[in-house]
Design a protein around this motif. Structure first.
Motif, short mmCIF file in Angstrom:
data_model
loop_
_atom_site.label_atom_id
_atom_site.label_comp_id
_atom_site.label_asym_id
_atom_site.label_seq_id
_atom_site.Cartn_x
_atom_site.Cartn_y
_atom_site.Cartn_z
N LEU A 85 0.82 -1.21 0.00
CA LEU A 85 0.00 0.00 0.00
C LEU A 85 0.85 1.26 0.00
CD1 LEU A 85 -2.94 -0.72 2.49
CD2 LEU A 85 -3.08 -0.41 0.03
N THR A 86 1.90 1.27 0.80
CA THR A 86 2.75 2.46 0.87
C THR A 86 3.47 2.69 -0.46
OG1 THR A 86 4.58 1.20 1.84
CG2 THR A 86 3.05 2.26 3.35
N ILE A 93 1.66 9.65 -5.65
CA ILE A 93 2.13 10.97 -5.24
C ILE A 93 3.14 11.53 -6.23
CG2 ILE A 93 3.49 12.17 -3.48
CD1 ILE A 93 2.11 10.23 -1.43
N ALA A 94 4.05 10.67 -6.69
CA ALA A 94 5.09 11.10 -7.62
C ALA A 94 4.52 11.51 -8.98
CB ALA A 94 6.12 9.99 -7.80
N ALA A 95 3.32 11.02 -9.30
CA ALA A 95 2.73 11.31 -10.60
C ALA A 95 2.37 12.79 -10.75
CB ALA A 95 1.50 10.44 -10.83
N ARG A 96 1.95 13.44 -9.64
CA ARG A 96 1.61 14.87 -9.67
C ARG A 96 2.18 15.52 -8.41
NH1 ARG A 96 -2.08 16.81 -13.17
NH2 ARG A 96 -0.72 18.60 -12.92
N PRO A 97 3.46 15.86 -8.40
CA PRO A 97 4.14 16.29 -7.17
C PRO A 97 3.62 17.58 -6.56
CG PRO A 97 5.54 16.62 -9.10
CD PRO A 97 4.38 15.81 -9.55
N SER A 107 -1.58 9.99 2.87
CA SER A 107 -0.87 9.83 4.14
C SER A 107 -1.85 9.61 5.29
CB SER A 107 0.01 11.05 4.42
OG SER A 107 1.01 11.18 3.43
N HIS A 108 -2.93 10.37 5.28
CA HIS A 108 -3.97 10.21 6.31
C HIS A 108 -4.59 8.82 6.22
CE1 HIS A 108 -7.55 11.12 8.75
NE2 HIS A 108 -8.21 10.44 7.83
N LEU A 109 -4.88 8.38 5.00
CA LEU A 109 -5.49 7.07 4.80
C LEU A 109 -4.59 5.95 5.33
CD1 LEU A 109 -7.70 5.25 3.54
CD2 LEU A 109 -6.44 5.40 1.38
N LEU A 110 -3.31 6.01 5.00
CA LEU A 110 -2.38 4.97 5.45
C LEU A 110 -2.26 4.97 6.97
CD1 LEU A 110 0.45 5.35 2.77
CD2 LEU A 110 -1.19 3.48 2.97
#
Length: 339
Positions: A85-86, A93-97, A107-110
């Motif tokens: 998952l991480t 996240i890296a797709a649209r920095p 981050s909240h979800l994880l």
């Protein structure tokens, strides 16, 4: 009853169908109502990079992708560890920095589901429940901010906007109309993807709100002539010092608005607490060849070089106020209200 236009309905932003995520392809709307079909997180990340959806779309896509990943973990198609998952979140996240709202949501979800990582079934159930809760929460905030935004709109106003400001801006107009106010919108095209003419203008027409499409360079002319009452945009990223980051072209209109004494109001669910100011922001540079095409057609010779900064940084002193879930705040009030 206020209804959202086609492109902002959950099922048209994205939806899960079996082992696939279907993402509404905003690149071809309204001429086609097409969906990009993604079978894994890698394909979703590529779709985000390719601008299949923009603005607030990547947030919902990312959350639904995490459900897709947990489904595939349950089926044995992916590893069972929490790191699966991480890793998926990092890829998205890296797709649209520059889209740090998506980053913070993931981050909240994880963090919310991490205590359940020892049992895959509990993890999957907790994650689906948390995603549903988060999406419901965002919907409530959109309407709350829409009501606040409507209070800034006077009867018979002409509002200039840039790009596609999505839920909060459109709901502000809808609530203003519901209260009996007449409003007209000037929507600039927003090259090279034309979100203004294809998404904003079409959505407003669907909502029966008067709209005129203008080119990206016309906003200053209308403001200087006294034909604009307010400038309103979304915020892709809000810094703690009140600096606004939004689609390229926003800065030019903000400068013109200040010169013409037109108030500039921006909509933000929350600032990014890790971004104190412009120096902390990773500004996305898009592939330059995108500037040389528009709706599939070349706009210049292949031999010509181009540049494409995707976002503008708008200094806090150019922002009249920010519409937030904590009220209508001046830029200098963000730090105090969100610390």
């Amino acid at each position: 009853m206020i209804e959202l236009p086609y492109v902002l309905r959950h099922e048209n932003i994205c939806r899960l169908e079996g082992n696939r995520l279907l993402i509404g392809d905003r690149r071809v709307f309204p001429f086609e109502k097409r969906f990009e079909v993604c079978a894994n997180v890698q394909e979703v990340a590529r779709s985000l990079q390719a601008m299949v959806t923009q603005g607030g779309g990547p947030l919902e896509v990312a959350l639904q992708t995490m459900i897709l990943v947990t489904n595939q973990m349950q089926q044995g198609l992916l590893g069972h560890g929490f790191e699966t998952l991480t890793d998926a979140a990092k890829l998205l996240i890296a797709a649209r920095p520059t889209n740090t709202t998506m980053h913070r949501a993931l981050s909240h979800l994880l963090a919310a589901v991490q205590p359940k990582q020892a049992d895959l079934e509990e993890l999957a159930s907790a994650l689906k429940q948390e995603v549903s809760s988060m999406l419901d929460g965002y919907d409530q905030l959109y309407h709350q901010m829409g009501r606040l935004g409507s209070s800034l709109i006077a009867d018979r106003s002409v509002i200039l906007t840039t790009c596609f400001a999505e839920h909060t801006f459109l709901l502000s107009l809808a609530y203003a109309k519901e209260s009996g106010k007449e409003v007209r919108v000037l929507a600039n095209e927003t090259r090279p993807y034309l979100q203004g003419s294809r998404l904003t203008a079409v959505s407003l027409e669907e909502m029966d709100i008067e709209v005129n499409v203008i080119t990206d360079g016309m906003g200053a002319t209308f403001m200087e002539a006294g034909k604009v009452d307010a400038y309103m945009t979304a915020v892709d990223l809000l810094c703690m010092d009140g600096t606004v980051v939004n689609k390229v072209g926003t800065l030019a209109n903000a400068i013109a608005a200040r010169y013409a004494s037109v108030p500039y109001y921006a909509f933000s669910i929350s600032p990014d607490p890790s971004k104190q100011g412009r120096a902390d922001v990773t500004m996305e540079m898009r592939p330059p060849q995108e500037v040389k095409r528009c709706m599939g057609s070349a706009t210049t010779l292949d031999s010509i070089k181009a540049l494409y900064p995707a976002f503008d940084s708008i200094p806090a002193q150019l922002v009249t106020a920010l519409v937030t879930p904590k009220g209508i705040l001046k830029p200098e009030e963000i730090q105090r209200n969100f610390s």
